[in-house]
Design a protein around this motif. Structure first.
Motif: not given
Length: 881
Positions: A369-379, A381-383, A511-513
């Motif tokens: 879960a702690p790793l997933a959180e920023p990974a969810i955010k990155s998508v 946010d559109g990063a 990655f960006r895309y």
RNA sequence: GGGCGGUUAGCUCAGUGGUUAGAGCGCUUGCUUCACACGCAAGAAGUCAGAGGUUCAAAUCCUCUACCGCCCACCA
């Protein structure tokens, strides 16, 4: 120039050019990425194929799409890195080698871990070379100097470093949990490696007697044998039926155990009887109930899924044999209330299809879960942008419900877990092998025997390949990468984990895309698989049709994220297109002369020159915008249609008379320039044929385009390219020619006969005049053009109205009217006779009653057709009278 | 149980608000036209799954239905 033509065979022969150019590109070092500090690089890390065998069409699609992007960006002048590699593929590869051993009647246990690992490495060496060679045949322009293997020292150190890092942060732990056990592979699996399949089975209703003999409680189960490991029966505390039983004791049948009835919210009052047997060792749900009620975890299975000593007299039986035995025995005691048919999903091992058994076991897990959180955010946010967009939801839904990841495997092939145990009880977790125990100084350390899930290393791939954990120039320059291009079926396995690990290790999305392509299926739409025997081998296709044809076939007509089918006709279309280009170029090469840039003096050139240049401009614009949107199929179609349908079908034909006439303004510059530009535009899709042809053109016309098309400039849209006047006028011209051809075909005019056509256009289009001559040959029409419409149209004439003009054709010019009239008379006579015959036949009751319906229908249809034909003949006769 | 995708010419698929819906293959007819028969020219072929709605305008957007496929999911 005649010599040049002799050099080129009449048809394109792929084999003779592909190897030559690939070697040339390699030798020139074009694939090797260079760090140019002030420029932003374009970077793709290739999804590393598993070293489990040959490349299949899915790999070919991945490689082709990535090569298209990479070649384009390289031609656009960006520092471009495409990093290739292979994946050791843990369990998948181990299964392959185990199968090979089985053919020698050996098992890995028989030969031992060391010997087995040796066998694995032998396999790897052969397989890696094979994969690289197959990739090279596909024309991939990846940087072989940076090729990586997941078990290489660098990536391996990245794996150990990452493990230690997570362990120290408390995100990796060891504990007893329910895991998915594959008995054939003899290992734990993650949830993702289990494939659920609906199977028809039974729901058994079993009576569990209360200890005091005061009746029984009935539980329903799909796996009766697991009752041997039951440690409770659970009911929902709100369930009126059972409320009063909570706390009562049960004498578990077939065992000597006494268990309790517990109340637990998780039990559904709707399903089965509302009472559930609790087997904490063999069901994830029950495990949780067990934790809440402090129940015993009674494992009843050995690793080979036979019943163990906890199963009493059933010990030694295979699980499904045990199931039957348990049911029989219960039945004999009258404890089986009933059996109902029941369909439910059963887990199977992704690699060997064996039915998975949930077992409580000591394993290593990632607290995710702690790793997933920023990974969810990155998508969010559109990063990171996921394409096609619909997969964003799929990704987020999975990530938001993610569960801890079991990463230890009881396999011999893979990254060994970097954990050592000392007899003193000390556990040492370190990236580098320890010499001695820091606690007691003992040198007798045992490394954890397990290896890591193969995806644990793949997840690091975006940065472990660039040197992480070291701060290398490659990592600094090429990370984060630009596009992650892969099939949608590994979105969770791989893409999601790369995002989590990339952010964890570098604080940046990797990655960006994310561009996800579909799967290639066979002609019937089935997934290709070796067991079905419907696998199409890319190598065979390349041998038969050529690499460019294969690339064309798998790209043409695909839409992002959509599955596609491959068929022989698509490959033929690709081969035919390559051949068409070959011959168009052969035609151009037959001519000689000085060349200027197509943009030079364009306004002084004839309309058709301006037209094709304008069309090229439009196509360049389309292709640019489509490729920016990752619409590879559409972009390829656009180039194909332009080259075949406009350049070859119309422009070359328009040029032919001019090339013969040797006019003041030669079309050669435009003829060459448009082709040369189009080849550059097409090169990323079909690299070999375009290089071969471009080299010929470059030399023959002394263009000075450089040493290779792959480092020439990619065509970019230019604002001024559009010429509306030329487009509309030539468009009109094409319409006129088509109309005349249509009439000629309709009236079956002899091919060599010239017809007389007068064209009436509005005053503004009078400039059409000089260009009509060029079309005369094509349309086989002697054409006169009039600025204004004549008041009187000749009587025996055919008038065709187009959008901006009218065409009037003299009937007498299409055929000799007397002969044509005679011909029509003759034909009419014959048709009438046949009509009469059919009418009589159909009127005959004997026929219509006795003949089969189909035969009668057929005759009726025939009559209808003849009546239609007669009407047409009469009309035609009237017109030419 | 939750979610996603598909349904367009005989076949395989593009097209996702704008005149008359496209391609490849197949089919019909005619062409040894001096680049190409792996070709050229012409043609036939579609109630864009069905129903309703929004709009000046719908294959395209919305709602529902049907069928096919896929993914996720610990109701025994």
């Amino acid at each position: 120039m005649q010599d040049q033509e002799n050099e080129l065979p009449k048809a394109y022969e792929p084999r003779s050019v592909e190897q030559k150019w690939y070697e040339y590109w390699m030798q020139q070092g074009y694939f090797t990425a260079k760090i140019i500090p002030d420029k932003k690089p374009f970077v793709i890390i290739q999804p590393p194929p598993n070293i489990t065998g040959d490349l299949h069409l899915g790999h070919a699609l991945t490689a082709t799409i990535e090569d298209i992007m990479v070649r384009r960006h390289r031609m656009l002048g960006e520092p471009t890195l495409w990093l290739p590699g292979e994946d050791h593929a843990g369990i998948a590869a181990q299964v392959v080698v185990e199968r090979a051993l089985a053919k020698e009647h050996l098992t890995r246990q028989q030969i031992g871990r060391e010997k087995f690992t040796e066998r694995m490495w032998q396999w790897v060496n052969g397989c890696r070379a094979n994969i690289s060679n197959q990739h090279k045949r596909l024309g991939v322009s990846c940087d072989w100097t940076r090729e990586c293997f997941t078990l290489d020292p660098g990536p391996s150190r990245a794996v150990r470093t990452f493990f230690v890092k997570l362990y120290e942060k408390g995100l990796i732990y060891r504990g007893e949990r329910i895991i998915n056990w594959c008995a054939r592979c003899s290992t734990a699996l993650s949830d993702l490696e289990v494939e659920h399949e609906e199977v028809g089975s039974c729901l058994w209703y079993i009576k569990y007697p209360l200890e005091d003999g005061d009746g029984y409680i009935v539980v329903a189960t799909t796996r009766p044998e697991t009752m041997l490991g039951d440690s409770a029966v659970a009911v929902n505390p709100v369930d009126e039926r059972y409320k009063s039983l909570i706390g009562r004791r049960i004498k578990l049948p077939l065992t000597e155990r006494v268990i309790h009835i517990v109340g637990d919210d998780s039990v559904s009052t709707e399903f089965g009887t509302g009472a559930v047997k609790v087997t904490p060792a063999h069901d994830p749900n029950d495990f949780e109930i067990g934790l809440r009620h402090n129940l015993a975890i009674i494992n009843i299975l050995n690793n080979d899924v036979t019943i163990n000593e906890n199963g009493g007299k059933f010990a030694g039986l295979e699980r499904f044999t045990a199931r039957e035995a348990v049911v029989d025995e219960l039945n004999s005691y009258g404890l089986l209330e009933k059996t109902e048919p029941h369909t439910h999903a059963v887990g199977h091992c992704q690699r060997c299809r064996t039915i998975i058994e949930p077992i409580a076991s000591q394993q290593w897990f990632v607290k995710i879960a702690p790793l997933a959180e920023p990974a969810i955010k990155s998508v969010k946010d559109g990063a990171i942008t996921i394409l096609p967009e619909r997969f964003t939801k799929v990704y987020l839904n999975w990530m938001e419900n993610i569960r801890d990841w079991c990463i230890s495997r009881q396999l011999w092939w893979g990254h060994r877990i970097p954990v050592w145990y000392c007899d003193c009880g000390q556990t040492i977790v370190t990236a580098d092998e320890p010499d001695s125990c820091p606690q007691c100084g003992s040198t007798q350390l045992r490394q954890d025997p397990d290896v890591l899930d193969t995806w644990f290393s793949s997840g690091l791939w975006t940065h472990s390949t660039l040197g992480w954990p070291d701060d290398t120039p490659d990592l600094r320059y090429f990370y984060p990468t630009t596009v992650m291009e892969t099939a949608y079926d590994i979105l969770f396995f791989w893409v999601a984990r790369m995002i989590m690990m990339g952010i964890e290790n570098t604080q940046q999305p990797p990655f960006r895309y994310v561009y996800l392509h579909g799967l290639i299926r066979d002609e019937k739409g089935d997934k290709m698989s070796k067991t079905k025997g419907n696998v199409v081998d890319p190598l065979e296709m390349m041998d038969k049709y050529g690499t460019d044809a294969l690339r064309f076939a798998i790209i043409n007509g695909i839409a992002p994220g959509n599955d596609s089918k491959l068929s022989a006709t698509k490959l033929e279309a690709g081969r035919n297109f390559a051949n068409k280009l070959w011959n168009a170029t052969r035609f151009v090469l037959r001519h000689d002369g000085a060349i200027v840039a197509i943009s030079e003096d364009l306004s002084l050139r004839p309309l058709e020159d301006r037209w094709i240049v304008s069309r090229l401009g439009t196509v360049t614009q389309e292709v640019d915008s489509l490729l920016k949107k990752f619409e590879f199929g559409e972009a390829l179609r656009s180039i194909h249609d332009f080259l075949w349908g406009e350049y070859c079908d119309w422009y070359i034909e328009l040029c032919k008379p001019r090339l013969l006439d040797n006019p003041a303004v030669s079309p050669l510059s435009v003829l060459v320039g448009v082709l040369e530009t189009s080849l550059r535009m097409l090169h990323p899709f079909m690299p070999f044929v375009t290089e071969e042809l471009w080299q010929h053109i470059n030399q023959a016309f002394n263009i000075g385009g450089g040493d290779s098309i792959m480092i020439a400039a990619y065509p970019l849209p230019v604002e001024t390219a559009l010429d509306m006047e030329a487009e509309s006028t030539i468009g009109l011209l094409i319409g006129i020619v088509r109309a005349i051809r249509n009439i000629r075909a309709e009236y079956e005019v002899e091919p060599n006969r010239l017809i007389e056509a007068a064209i009436y256009v509005g005053g503004k289009q009078a400039f059409l005049l000089p260009y009509i001559n060029a079309m005369e040959v094509l349309a086989k029409a002697k054409v006169s053009v009039h600025a204004e419409k004549q008041a009187e149209i000749p009587i025996q004439a055919l008038c065709i109205a187009l959008e901006n003009c009218e065409i009037v054709i003299q009937m007498s010019s299409m055929f000799d009217i007397r002969l044509e009239t005679e011909r029509i008379e003759k034909e009419l006579t014959a048709v009438l006779a046949e009509i009469r015959r059919l009418e009589l036949l159909l009127a005959d009751k004997a026929f219509s009653d006795k003949a089969p319906v189909t035969v009668v229908e057929k005759q009726k249809e025939k009559l209808d057709a003849l009546l239609g034909k007669m009407a047409r003949l009469v009309e035609h006769k009237e017109r030419i009278k």
